[in-house]
Design an enzyme around this catalytic site. Structure first.
Site, PDB file in Angstrom:
ATOM      1  N   TYR A  96       5.031 -19.678  12.763  1.00  0.00           N
ATOM      2  CA  TYR A  96       4.771 -18.362  12.159  1.00  0.00           C
ATOM      3  C   TYR A  96       3.333 -18.282  11.639  1.00  0.00           C
ATOM      4  O   TYR A  96       2.633 -17.277  11.839  1.00  0.00           O
ATOM      5  CB  TYR A  96       5.751 -18.085  11.027  1.00  0.00           C
ATOM      6  CG  TYR A  96       5.481 -16.805  10.279  1.00  0.00           C
ATOM      7  CD1 TYR A  96       5.114 -16.812   8.929  1.00  0.00           C
ATOM      8  CD2 TYR A  96       5.575 -15.572  10.926  1.00  0.00           C
ATOM      9  CE1 TYR A  96       4.857 -15.633   8.247  1.00  0.00           C
ATOM     10  CE2 TYR A  96       5.323 -14.385  10.248  1.00  0.00           C
ATOM     11  CZ  TYR A  96       4.966 -14.423   8.911  1.00  0.00           C
ATOM     12  OH  TYR A  96       4.696 -13.257   8.235  1.00  0.00           O
ATOM     13  N   TYR A 156      -1.654 -12.083   0.739  1.00  0.00           N
ATOM     14  CA  TYR A 156      -1.049 -13.356   0.341  1.00  0.00           C
ATOM     15  C   TYR A 156      -2.117 -14.438   0.265  1.00  0.00           C
ATOM     16  O   TYR A 156      -3.033 -14.477   1.094  1.00  0.00           O
ATOM     17  CB  TYR A 156      -0.008 -13.800   1.375  1.00  0.00           C
ATOM     18  CG  TYR A 156       1.325 -13.099   1.336  1.00  0.00           C
ATOM     19  CD1 TYR A 156       2.206 -13.244   2.399  1.00  0.00           C
ATOM     20  CD2 TYR A 156       1.732 -12.304   0.269  1.00  0.00           C
ATOM     21  CE1 TYR A 156       3.456 -12.621   2.411  1.00  0.00           C
ATOM     22  CE2 TYR A 156       2.969 -11.680   0.262  1.00  0.00           C
ATOM     23  CZ  TYR A 156       3.819 -11.841   1.326  1.00  0.00           C
ATOM     24  OH  TYR A 156       5.045 -11.224   1.339  1.00  0.00           O
ATOM     25  N   GLU A 280      16.973 -11.496   5.213  1.00  0.00           N
ATOM     26  CA  GLU A 280      15.968 -10.432   5.337  1.00  0.00           C
ATOM     27  C   GLU A 280      16.663  -9.186   5.855  1.00  0.00           C
ATOM     28  O   GLU A 280      17.601  -9.287   6.653  1.00  0.00           O
ATOM     29  CB  GLU A 280      14.866 -10.878   6.292  1.00  0.00           C
ATOM     30  CG  GLU A 280      13.726  -9.885   6.421  1.00  0.00           C
ATOM     31  CD  GLU A 280      12.590 -10.412   7.260  1.00  0.00           C
ATOM     32  OE1 GLU A 280      12.100 -11.539   7.014  1.00  0.00           O
ATOM     33  OE2 GLU A 280      12.189  -9.694   8.201  1.00  0.00           O
TER      34      GLU A 280
HETATM   35  C1  LIG Z   1       9.650 -11.106   4.743  1.00  0.00           C
HETATM   36  C2  LIG Z   1       8.333 -11.008   4.860  1.00  0.00           C
HETATM   37  O1  LIG Z   1       7.652 -11.021   6.067  1.00  0.00           O
HETATM   38  C3  LIG Z   1       8.314 -10.951   7.316  1.00  0.00           C
HETATM   39  C4  LIG Z   1       7.252 -11.085   8.366  1.00  0.00           C
HETATM   40  C5  LIG Z   1       6.616  -9.960   8.849  1.00  0.00           C
HETATM   41  C6  LIG Z   1       5.443 -10.100   9.812  1.00  0.00           C
HETATM   42  O2  LIG Z   1       4.789 -11.166   9.779  1.00  0.00           O
HETATM   43  O3  LIG Z   1       5.175  -9.144  10.574  1.00  0.00           O
HETATM   44  C7  LIG Z   1       7.014  -8.657   8.474  1.00  0.00           C
HETATM   45  C8  LIG Z   1       8.098  -8.495   7.641  1.00  0.00           C
HETATM   46  C9  LIG Z   1       9.050  -9.626   7.488  1.00  0.00           C
HETATM   47  O4  LIG Z   1       9.846  -9.699   8.646  1.00  0.00           O
HETATM   48  C10 LIG Z   1       7.418 -10.901   3.676  1.00  0.00           C
HETATM   49  O5  LIG Z   1       6.292 -11.450   3.771  1.00  0.00           O
HETATM   50  O6  LIG Z   1       7.802 -10.249   2.671  1.00  0.00           O
END
Ligand SMILES: C=C(O[C@@H]1C=C(C(=O)O)C=C[C@H]1O)C(=O)O
Length: 286
Positions: A96, A156, A280
Site C-alpha cells: 500500500y 498524513y 472500513e
Molecule cells: C481508511 C483510509 O484510507 C483508505 C485508503 C484510501 C486510498 O489510499 O485511496 C482511501 C480510503 C480508504 O479506503 C484512511 O486513510 O482513513
C-alpha cells in the site's frame, strides 16, 4: 472489470453505474472505458509487480491523461483494489505504501489539470495486482470534502509512508436532477492515528461516527454546500470491508442497527490499508 474480492461461500457482487444518456464504450491501451459526455467510467488492471511505485505512476498518468484529453476535468470517485495490501513488496515495504508513492507522483505531474483530489477507496483484494477504476465528470460539478475529526489523508505524516495517500474524505457531485455525496472508504482513524486497535466493535462504531460527522449539515456547510445535510443512516450502496472473518457477524449486527432495512449493503472479507484497521465502510448519500 472483475475483481477477486469474494472467496468460498461469499456472495459475488455486481456494481452497475447507470445513465439515461447514450453510452460509448471502448478500450484504450490496457484500460476500458464508458462515457456519456457527462460522466466517464475508466477501469484498468496492473498485474503483480515486485515493486509497484513506477508502474502505479504510469497507470495513474495514463488514466489522468486519457481523462483530461477526453474532456473530463473533475475526478469524482476512485477505487484502488490492491492485492495483499499490507503485505511486503520485494524490498520489504508495505505494498500500500509503495502504491501511494506512485499515485502521489502521478498526481504531482498532473496537478495543473487535476489540482484537487477526489474521494477514493484503497482496499485489499484476494489476488495479486492492482485494479483501478473511477468516475470523472465535466468542469465545476464537484466539491471535495474533508472531515473535522480526521487529518486530511494527503497530510498524513511520514510515519505512515514516504508519500501520503492522495484522496479526499468525500466528493459531492452536483447532478442535473439529483446530487450525490460519494463517501470515501472510512475507518477508525481519529486525527491521523488508528483508534481502538484490536477492538472491532469500537472501530466499527467510530467509523460510523466519522461518516456521520463527514456527511452532516455542519460539515457540508463548512464546504459551501448550504442546504444539504445527511446522516450516516442515509448512506446507500454501502460496502463494508472486514479484515478478519470472525468479526463479520459483529459488524453486520452493528450495521443492521444503523442502516435502513432497504439499504444496499455488501460485505467483503479483505485486507484494510493499515495492519491495525479491522473494518472500513464506504457508500453514497443521495
Ligand atoms: C481508511 C483510509 O484510507 C483508505 C485508503 C484510501 C486510498 O489510499 O485511496 C482511501 C480510503 C480508504 O479506503 C484512511 O486513510 O482513513
Amino acid at each position: 472489470m472483475t475483481v477477486h474480492m469474494v472467496n468460498g461461500s461469499g456472495i459475488a457482487v455486481e456494481e452497475v453505474w447507470r445513465t439515461d444518456r447514450p453510452v460509448r464504450s471502448g478500450a484504450w491501451g490496457e484500460a476500458v472505458f464508458s462515457e456519456d459526455g457527462e460522466l466517464l467510467f475508466y477501469a484498468a488492471r496492473l498485474g503483480p509487480q515486485p515493486i509497484y511505485r513506477e508502474r502505479v505512476r504510469e497507470l495513474y498518468e495514463n488514466a489522468l491523461r486519457f481523462t483530461w484529453e477526453r474532456g473530463y476535468t473533475d475526478l469524482v470517485r476512485m477505487w484502488n483494489l490492491i492485492g495483499d495490501i499490507t503485505g511486503p513488496n520485494a524490498e520489504g515495504a508495505e505494498i500500500y505504501r509503495d502504491f501511494c508513492v506512485g499515485r502521489a507522483e502521478a498526481f504531482a505531474t498532473w496537478e495543473a489539470q487535476f489540482p484537487q483530489l477526489p474521494a477514493a477507496t484503497g482496499i485489499g483484494t484476494l489476488s495479486p495486482g492492482i485494479d483501478l477504476c473511477f468516475l470523472a465528470t465535466k468542469q465545476g460539478r464537484t466539491v471535495h470534502l474533508e472531515n473535522p475529526r480526521q487529518t486530511p489523508a494527503y497530510q498524513y505524516p511520514s510515519r505512515y509512508g514516504p508519500r501520503s495517500p492522495s484522496f479526499a474524505r468525500a466528493t459531492f457531485l452536483h447532478g442535473e436532477q439529483t446530487s450525490s455525496l460519494f463517501v470515501s472508504g472510512t475507518a477508525s482513524i481519529l486525527g491521523e492515528d488508528t483508534a481502538h486497535a484490536g477492538d472491532i466493535e469500537r472501530q466499527t462504531l467510530e467509523t460510523l461516527r466519522n461518516i456521520d460527522v463527514l456527511v452532516g449539515r455542519d460539515n457540508l456547510s463548512r464546504h459551501g454546500l448550504h442546504g444539504y445535510g445527511y446522516a450516516v443512516q442515509d448512506l446507500d450502496q454501502v460496502k463494508v470491508y472486514v479484515r478478519d472473518p470472525e468479526h463479520i457477524a459483529t459488524v453486520r449486527d452493528i450495521c443492521a442497527q444503523t442502516f435502513h432495512s432497504e439499504t444496499e449493503i455488501a460485505y467483503f472479507n479483505v485486507g484494510v490499508c493499515r495492519p491495525d484497521l479491522l473494518v472500513e465502510i464506504e457508500g453514497v448519500c443521495r
